[in-house]
Design a protein around this motif. Structure first.
Motif, PDB file in Angstrom:
ATOM      1  N   UNK A 159       7.310  -5.382   2.535  1.00 41.77           N
ATOM      2  CA  UNK A 159       8.220  -6.390   3.110  1.00 41.77           C
ATOM      3  C   UNK A 159       9.489  -6.533   2.275  1.00 41.77           C
ATOM      4  N   UNK A 160      10.583  -6.890   2.951  1.00 40.73           N
ATOM      5  CA  UNK A 160      11.809  -7.255   2.236  1.00 40.73           C
ATOM      6  C   UNK A 160      11.751  -8.709   1.788  1.00 40.73           C
TER       7      UNK A 160
ATOM      8  N   UNK B 125       2.132 -11.585   3.360  1.00 38.09           N
ATOM      9  CA  UNK B 125       1.048 -11.399   4.322  1.00 38.09           C
ATOM     10  C   UNK B 125      -0.236 -11.089   3.571  1.00 38.09           C
ATOM     11  N   UNK B 126      -1.334 -11.630   4.063  1.00 37.40           N
ATOM     12  CA  UNK B 126      -2.649 -11.289   3.531  1.00 37.40           C
ATOM     13  C   UNK B 126      -3.526 -10.795   4.668  1.00 37.40           C
ATOM     14  N   UNK B 127      -4.363  -9.823   4.351  1.00 33.32           N
ATOM     15  CA  UNK B 127      -5.312  -9.255   5.306  1.00 33.32           C
ATOM     16  C   UNK B 127      -6.696  -9.302   4.677  1.00 33.32           C
TER      17      UNK B 127
ATOM     18  N   UNK C  30      -0.828  -7.856   0.882  1.00 37.44           N
ATOM     19  CA  UNK C  30      -0.458  -6.499   1.300  1.00 37.44           C
ATOM     20  C   UNK C  30       0.403  -5.770   0.265  1.00 37.44           C
ATOM     21  N   UNK C  31       0.990  -6.504  -0.663  1.00 30.91           N
ATOM     22  CA  UNK C  31       1.822  -5.873  -1.696  1.00 30.91           C
ATOM     23  C   UNK C  31       1.048  -5.692  -2.994  1.00 30.91           C
ATOM     24  N   UNK C  32       0.471  -6.758  -3.500  1.00 31.87           N
ATOM     25  CA  UNK C  32      -0.168  -6.704  -4.823  1.00 31.87           C
ATOM     26  C   UNK C  32      -1.606  -6.197  -4.781  1.00 31.87           C
ATOM     27  N   UNK C  33      -2.226  -6.201  -3.597  1.00 24.46           N
ATOM     28  CA  UNK C  33      -3.607  -5.729  -3.466  1.00 24.46           C
ATOM     29  C   UNK C  33      -3.729  -4.714  -2.323  1.00 24.46           C
ATOM     30  N   UNK C  34      -2.779  -3.804  -2.297  1.00 23.29           N
ATOM     31  CA  UNK C  34      -2.667  -2.858  -1.180  1.00 23.29           C
ATOM     32  C   UNK C  34      -3.935  -2.026  -0.978  1.00 23.29           C
ATOM     33  N   UNK C  35      -4.552  -1.559  -2.054  1.00 24.07           N
ATOM     34  CA  UNK C  35      -5.747  -0.731  -1.924  1.00 24.07           C
ATOM     35  C   UNK C  35      -6.899  -1.502  -1.302  1.00 24.07           C
TER      36      UNK C  35
END
Length: 253
Positions: free
Chosen positions: A58-59, A63-65, A70-75
């Motif tokens: 994201x710019x 967001x969390x899934x 989604x950025x810091x815990x992408x894996x």
């Protein structure tokens, strides 16, 4: 299961400068729900889904899934989602079984469990008769089934479908939609992107109308029809877009 807060994405263009593909989008999706992203091509649907699946960053916004950023815990996000697009990307020299098995091994599924899950999925999706068929020999419908199978092989709690029926004939598209309905019954959290009104009306518990990167309206179809005093979803859709265009024209004056 999915929480999106003021999510935005801009791209730099040498001629036009900064292009806003997604503009401060917010929504939530729960387990056991199909959430539709309804909009024309270029509305920002795929950009949004690619950020949720960690392909794009994201710019702005967050967001969390499944509880993971989604950025810091992408894996961790990738482990908990299955992503399917209209581009099946089936390998010509692998059989249907080999292809889905390969994706299962990428997720480190224990071998005995993997074989059991493969057999169950191939039976559920009525794929046993094509398990040994090479990708180069498959019809479009067969490829789409394989694509669904590899999307769900690791049994993720969150599923993302980006225009999954694009280019399919009526019978194959119907089979895809019924499969997605069955996944909802299993309690999956599902985002379903489409520009086809009939699919939204048939499938989605709630829908967000998205246009030029902005969400114009969000809610169940009955809620939207009541809110905007419109009994026809297609007319409501075009009315929202026209209203947005009128607002943009007024700002430009």
């Amino acid at each position: 299961m999915i929480h999106v807060e003021q999510l935005s994405k801009s791209f730099d263009d040498l001629r036009r400068g900064s292009i806003v593909a997604l503009d401060s989008v917010s929504f939530d999706v729960q387990a056991g729900e199909i959430f539709g992203l309804l909009g024309p091509n270029g509305a920002g649907k795929t950009t949004c889904l690619r950020m949720l699946s960690t392909v794009l960053q994201p710019s702005a916004g967050s967001a969390t899934v499944a509880g993971y950023d989604v950025v810091t815990q992408a894996q961790d996000v990738r482990t908990h989602i299955g992503f399917m697009s209209c581009n099946t990307g089936i390998y010509d020299r692998m059989t249907a079984w080999e292809m889905v098995e390969y994706f299962g091994r990428l997720y480190d599924i224990e071998e005995n469990k993997l074989q059991e899950r493969l057999d169950r999925i191939f039976t559920t999706l009525q794929m046993q008769d094509i398990k040994d068929l090479l990708g180069s020999k498959m019809s479009t419908g067969m490829k789409q089934k394989v694509s669904i199978a590899r999307t769900i092989i690791h049994d993720p709690p969150v599923l993302i479908f980006d225009e999954p029926t694009s280019g399919l004939d009526v019978l194959v598209a119907r089979a895809v939609l019924k499969t997605i309905e069955a996944l909802r019954e299993e309690g999956k959290c599902i985002i379903f992107s489409t520009h086809i009104m009939r699919e939204v009306e048939k499938l989605c518990d709630r829908v967000a109308v998205i246009y030029k990167g902005k969400i114009l309206a969000i809610g169940s179809i009955p809620e939207l029809e009541e809110q905007y005093h419109e009994s026809d979803m297609e007319e409501l859709f075009f009315s929202l877009i026209q209203e947005h265009e009128d607002q943009l024209a007024m700002k430009a004056q």
